[in-house]
Structure formats: C-alpha cells, structure tokens
Scaffold this active site. Structure first.
Site: not given
Length: 345
Positions: A66, A183
C-alpha cells in the site's frame, strides 16, 4: 488540516534479537526494511528513511505494501529522503489530492479508478521494472481471485504499486496479467515474514504506521471518533443530518463498518509480524484518515522522531550482526589448531 494529529509519544516499540540471523558473508550486515500500509500515515516512512540515510544505516532489501509500497518504490528507484519529502509536499491541500482522483460513475467497483495516481507515480518511475531498481524490492498486493497475498518482484513497478495501493471499497480492483488485485494491507499489512523468506538477511527493521488495538482501548487513537461539537445553525444541523444518511463513510454507515472490521483484522496481523522483526519503528498519530495528505509535515516529523528514538536499538543490532558475521568467517576459515593437527597425524 487535521488539528488532532499529534507527534509520536513512544517512538520505536521494541527491539528483540532474532534467533535465526542469516550470515551476510561479509563485514556489512544485510538489513531488510519493511514499510507498512497506512494511507496518509505512510508519509512517515519518508521521515524514517531520511534518518536512516543521515545515519548511514545500510539497507539491503525493501518490502512494502500500500503506501509503504509507494514510498518504498521511489526510494528503491533512487530518490533520496529529501526528494521523497518534496514529493509529499506536492499534495498541499485537499483540492490537489482531488485533482489526482479519477472518479467512477456510478461507483460500482469503487469510488476511484487509481490510474491518475499511478501516472503521477510514473513521473519518477517511468516504465522501470524491478530489475531496474537501485535496491531489491518486493511489493505485496492481495489476489482477489485466489484470496491470498501476492508478491510482485518482477515486471512493471508502477503497476505493482497501483495494485498494492488499491484501498478496498475506495479504489477499484486493479486488473493486471489476467488477475484482480487489491490493497496488500488487507492480507499482509507488515510483510516481515515474506521479506525474510525472500532474501538472505541478518535482520529486519519494520516500520509500522498503523495504530495498535491498545490505542483504541485507551482512546489514544481518534480515527473513528465522531465530532461531538454542537452545531448551532439550523441549516448546518439539517445538512449534517442529510449528509450522514448519504455519506457511506459516515459513522455507522456501510463503509465505516467495513473500515472498522478491516482495521481490526489488520492490527492483529501486524502484531504477529512485529514479533518477527528485530527492531520496530512505530510513529504514533492521534487521528488520521487515508486521505489526510495535506498534513505531510506532521507525518514526516513523526517518522523522523520515531526513527531517531530507535537509533540505539538499530546500532546495537548492526554491532551484533557484524560480530556474528566476523565470528562465522573466523570459524570457517581459521587454520586448524596445531595440537589437533598433531593428533590427526
């Protein structure tokens, strides 16, 4: 600006010796650096990197997911700490951030596509592959088809970062090489174990910008707290009541519930991965949202202060691993003892 954002109160959380150091085979220890997920909190990674550079801490390999993948990819590509800070300062207000968002209408897959943010990253990365980077890097995303973490270590770096940074329900899943990704923070928010398995390292420094379960129990983190200030204007009260019903991220609404449940899972995953690290650097923030990028200065400073507090543990770690390597070399290459030679004869 987020007036509740505060600088860290504890710095690094712990330093523990690993029972399975790898032998670097030389005098310079092979240290890995893991950068966690965390949205805008991840700007603190740049502050940590600045301190590591200033102190000459050698980093042999990087893992990120991320926002940690975003910052880590730029550092691995050759940008230094000052340049990372300059990139952070470009998002000076909410309007600048919105200009980088490509909204999806209707928002069936997510609120934004994320292509603009990827192209923004490509100003520095261009079409670099992992093989083109100055430092070894792995990026963690979540494979939505296999429901497992996916390690990117080859191919396009910018596309891997895009996949790793696609916040669920906010960003549309990224379709790449025939698969769908989201993510990396949903499956491996602090990928210490993955980095250790991938590279032969003496030790790992982990940077965790996420809160802990205890922060919420003791009300040291106000990320999900509502604003209880009274609203005196009638129009403001009516608008707030209307907005709380249509805003899916408002307290108690569907995306707020989703975010809370996701963070609960992430925090317990992080706790397990922290235990596998040799030093954990943990900046702390009282309140933060994933899009709070205009507070870049506070995040950068928080990272610097937490990294500075961790320096004694990091230096001890470097000394211990250097001694271990020297002992290993001495043991492997020292000539036989004369008495042993005579006994063998």
């Amino acid at each position: 600006m987020n007036t509740q954002l505060q600088l860290p109160f504890r710095g690094w959380s712990r330093a523990e010796e690993s029972s399975n150091h790898g032998s670097g085979g030389g005098k310079t220890p092979r240290i890995g650096l893991v950068l966690s997920s965390g949205g805008a909190r991840g700007l603190a990674h740049a502050g940590v990197i600045q301190v590591l550079e200033e102190q000459g801490i050698p980093i042999a390999a990087i893992a990120g997911c991320s926002m940690g993948a975003y910052v880590g990819s730029l550092w691995a590509a050759g940008l230094n700490g000052s340049q990372l800070e300059a990139r952070a300062r470009e998002i000076k207000d909410r309007a600048t951030l919105k200009s980088l968002m490509d909204f999806i209408i209707p928002p069936s897959e997510g609120l934004i596509r994320g292509d603009k943010l990827r192209r923004h990253l490509e100003r520095d990365l261009g079409d670099k592959t992992f093989a083109d980077l100055d430092k070894p890097l792995i990026i963690i995303a979540t494979d939505l088809d296999r429901l497992t973490p996916h390690v990117f270590c080859s191919g396009s770096v910018s596309h891997a970062v895009h996949a790793s940074s696609a916040i669920p329900a906010v960003c549309a899943p990224v379709k790449f090489n025939g698969r769908r990704y989201t993510d990396g923070g949903t499956s491996e928010p602090l990928p210490v174990t993955i980095l250790k398995k991938r590279y032969h390292l003496d030790a790992v420094i982990a940077v965790n910008v996420m809160p802990t379960p205890g922060d919420f129990e003791l009300q040291r983190d106000h990320t999900f707290m509502t604003d209880d200030k009274p609203v005196f204007r009638v129009f403001s009260r009516i608008f707030r009541s209307f907005w709380s019903k249509v805003n899916l991220l408002a307290d108690g609404n569907v995306l707020d519930t989703f975010r809370r449940a996701l963070m609960a899972a992430q925090l317990h995953l992080i706790a397990k991965e922290e235990a596998a690290a040799d030093v954990v650097i943990h900046p702390h923030f009282v309140s933060s949202t994933w899009h709070d990028f205009e507070n870049f200065a506070q995040y950068l400073q928080a990272g610097r202060e937490a990294a500075t507090a961790a320096l004694p543990a990091i230096r001890a770690l470097l000394q211990n691993t250097t001694n271990l390597n020297q002992e290993t070399i001495s043991h492997e290459f020292a000539p036989p003892h004369p008495q042993l030679e005579r006994h063998a004869a």
